[in-house]
Design an enzyme around this catalytic site. Sequence first.
Site, PDB file in Angstrom:
ATOM      1  N   ASP A   1      16.184  23.216   0.445  1.00 63.01           N
ATOM      2  CA  ASP A   1      15.116  23.951   1.121  1.00 63.01           C
ATOM      3  C   ASP A   1      13.890  23.050   1.333  1.00 63.01           C
ATOM      4  O   ASP A   1      13.492  22.318   0.423  1.00 63.01           O
ATOM      5  CB  ASP A   1      14.733  25.140   0.214  1.00 63.01           C
ATOM      6  CG  ASP A   1      13.818  26.130   0.891  1.00 63.01           C
ATOM      7  OD1 ASP A   1      14.240  26.698   1.905  1.00 63.01           O
ATOM      8  OD2 ASP A   1      12.691  26.336   0.393  1.00 63.01           O
TER       9      ASP A   1
ATOM     10  N   GLU B   1      28.033  10.948  -9.185  1.00 65.75           N
ATOM     11  CA  GLU B   1      28.678  10.913 -10.509  1.00 65.75           C
ATOM     12  C   GLU B   1      29.866  11.878 -10.540  1.00 65.75           C
ATOM     13  O   GLU B   1      30.692  11.824 -11.432  1.00 65.75           O
ATOM     14  CB  GLU B   1      27.700  11.407 -11.595  1.00 65.75           C
ATOM     15  CG  GLU B   1      26.596  10.456 -11.940  1.00 65.75           C
ATOM     16  CD  GLU B   1      25.525  11.176 -12.791  1.00 65.75           C
ATOM     17  OE1 GLU B   1      25.782  12.281 -13.320  1.00 65.75           O
ATOM     18  OE2 GLU B   1      24.422  10.610 -12.882  1.00 65.75           O
TER      19      GLU B   1
HETATM   20  C1  NOJ Z   1      12.906  27.785   4.203  1.00 64.36           C
HETATM   21  C2  NOJ Z   1      13.787  28.971   3.977  1.00 64.36           C
HETATM   22  O1  NOJ Z   1      14.882  28.897   4.832  1.00 64.36           O
HETATM   23  C3  NOJ Z   1      12.912  30.175   4.193  1.00 64.36           C
HETATM   24  O2  NOJ Z   1      13.666  31.358   4.253  1.00 64.36           O
HETATM   25  C4  NOJ Z   1      11.894  30.235   3.103  1.00 64.36           C
HETATM   26  O3  NOJ Z   1      11.006  31.299   3.317  1.00 64.36           O
HETATM   27  C5  NOJ Z   1      11.086  28.936   3.057  1.00 64.36           C
HETATM   28  N1  NOJ Z   1      11.906  27.772   3.189  1.00 64.36           N
HETATM   29  C6  NOJ Z   1      10.351  28.830   1.749  1.00 64.36           C
HETATM   30  O4  NOJ Z   1      11.254  28.567   0.713  1.00 64.36           O
END
Ligand code: NOJ
Length: 551
Positions: free
Chosen positions: A207, A258
């Site tokens: 993310d 790993e």
């Molecule tokens: C990207 C994620 O896909 C989204 O859904 C989220 O709100 C933001 N990052 C924050 O984590």
Amino acid sequence: MQAENAQWWRSSVIYQIYPRSFADSNGDGMGDLRGITQRLESIAQLSVDAIWLSPFFTSPQKDAGYDVSNYCDVDPLFGTLEDYDAMVARAHELGLKVIIDLVPNHCSDQHPWFQEALQAAPGSPERDRFIFKDTPETGHPNNWGSVFGGPMWTATRNPDGSTGQSYLHIFDSSQPDFNWHNEEVRAMFRDVLRFWLDRGTDGFRVDVAHGLIKAEGLPDFTPDPMAASMGGTEELAPWWGQDGVHEIYRDWRKVMDEYEGDRVLCAEAWVNPLSLMAKWVRNDEMHQAFNFPYLSCDFDAKQIRKTIDESLQEFGKVGAPSTWVLSNHDVVRHATRLALTDENPQGEGIGPNTPNLPEPAVGLRRARASSTLMLALPGGAYLYQGEELGLPEAIDLPDDARQDPTWFRTNGERYGRDGCRVPLPWESGKPAFGFSSTGESWLPQPAGWDSYARDAQLEDQSSTLNLYRRLLQLRQDHALGTGTLQWINGTEDDVLAFANGNVLVVANYAATPLPLPVQAHSATELVRSQVEQSAEPGMIPGETAIWFQLA
Ligand code: NOJ
């Protein structure tokens, strides 16, 4: 590690499961891990290679689980670690790899480390795990704006009630950003990777992989209208795409290597241009990155061809496969988006008051043509649950049902992403269309979704589901993921045509029929995006894509 051509992720189709909305096994209206296990066979039948699950970790759910308070456990809403293990076992039995979401940029304000930081004094080791700054008399430590609207800083309170330091959060105030210069943070995430890898997890979707390091000194940024978006703008904001992020991924890659079995890292990095994004997938960093420039294309032949060319070129330069994606849980579903006439920045959403609401039939026709083209491209592809059903964006959600923090932080100015997150319809005529046995559903499903239900679509040869099934099966049979693309030139401007091995793909982006390239005249048709659409011999109907088998 396997030889390059055997690395599964180079050509894989990965199906995104949004656990909240996939299938609910206990009737509480919230999808869960057992629900996924029970319904997984339907996904395996699509001939995809892997599933990616959005977060199911312990979380107060302020941002649908992207606010994690314990990275190594399952939130009771979704089940238990044993349910996770059972789901992985079932997926592997069905030949599906399992990728999970890793959220390293920020945690929940309920994470024990943040709670400790709040209790600790300015300058303490506890506060150094996050980004705390003294709060100026007026305003905030700098002018940065949160992706979800409002400032990127929230002031804390001292025990005596006076204003304390402020902490930085790219997203909601309940999602404090980690300080990635802190060695404890780095060590904690190496442990998190190992925890899930040890449980047989095949990889991570990372993310906000472009946000972990902020520019030295946190300089003010003169925002343009898009500054609050996820990135991808021409001028890089000082919180996106900083060079320092790459050493973190090199470190993680060592951990991944790993382990046996080709485990993967996929970057969610909204950066532009593609030459910059390719840095995330250099051979000692991540394996894949979502191709957001491709997702951001209009239904326009010229734009699409240019983006495909750039993708193959830029990812190719660093030895990485390109990926292709049209939808996910953050953008307006492509069966609606592709018929929008106004610009729709990521995260904005649409609702009943959006001007120029799209025509559903046009959106679906374009979506089917776009997916037909996409699934013939070499490299990896990502699907978002429900796109195989042709689901549109749910536009008419009642205001009091909306849950996206964007909706709240902008006082209803931006609809946010709830419209693409509505629980899936499985069975027509059943409560909640088979999503839950009780009819409960955490976001209301639009009336009339019966016709989108999976069981109804299975019966209908012309359904979107049967189109996806055919495309994915043919993609596998013809090994298109590992193939190479060769453009066929000389077509009308609105027509794209290419060969991938012995498959010829032609797509018409105009609303009216146009001539097929001569190569198609003697070829056998394999599949087309709209069965009911026909045209004179030698022509391709408007907004349609067709695959042919070359002799
Ligand atoms: C990207 C994620 O896909 C989204 O859904 C989220 O709100 C933001 N990052 C924050 O984590």
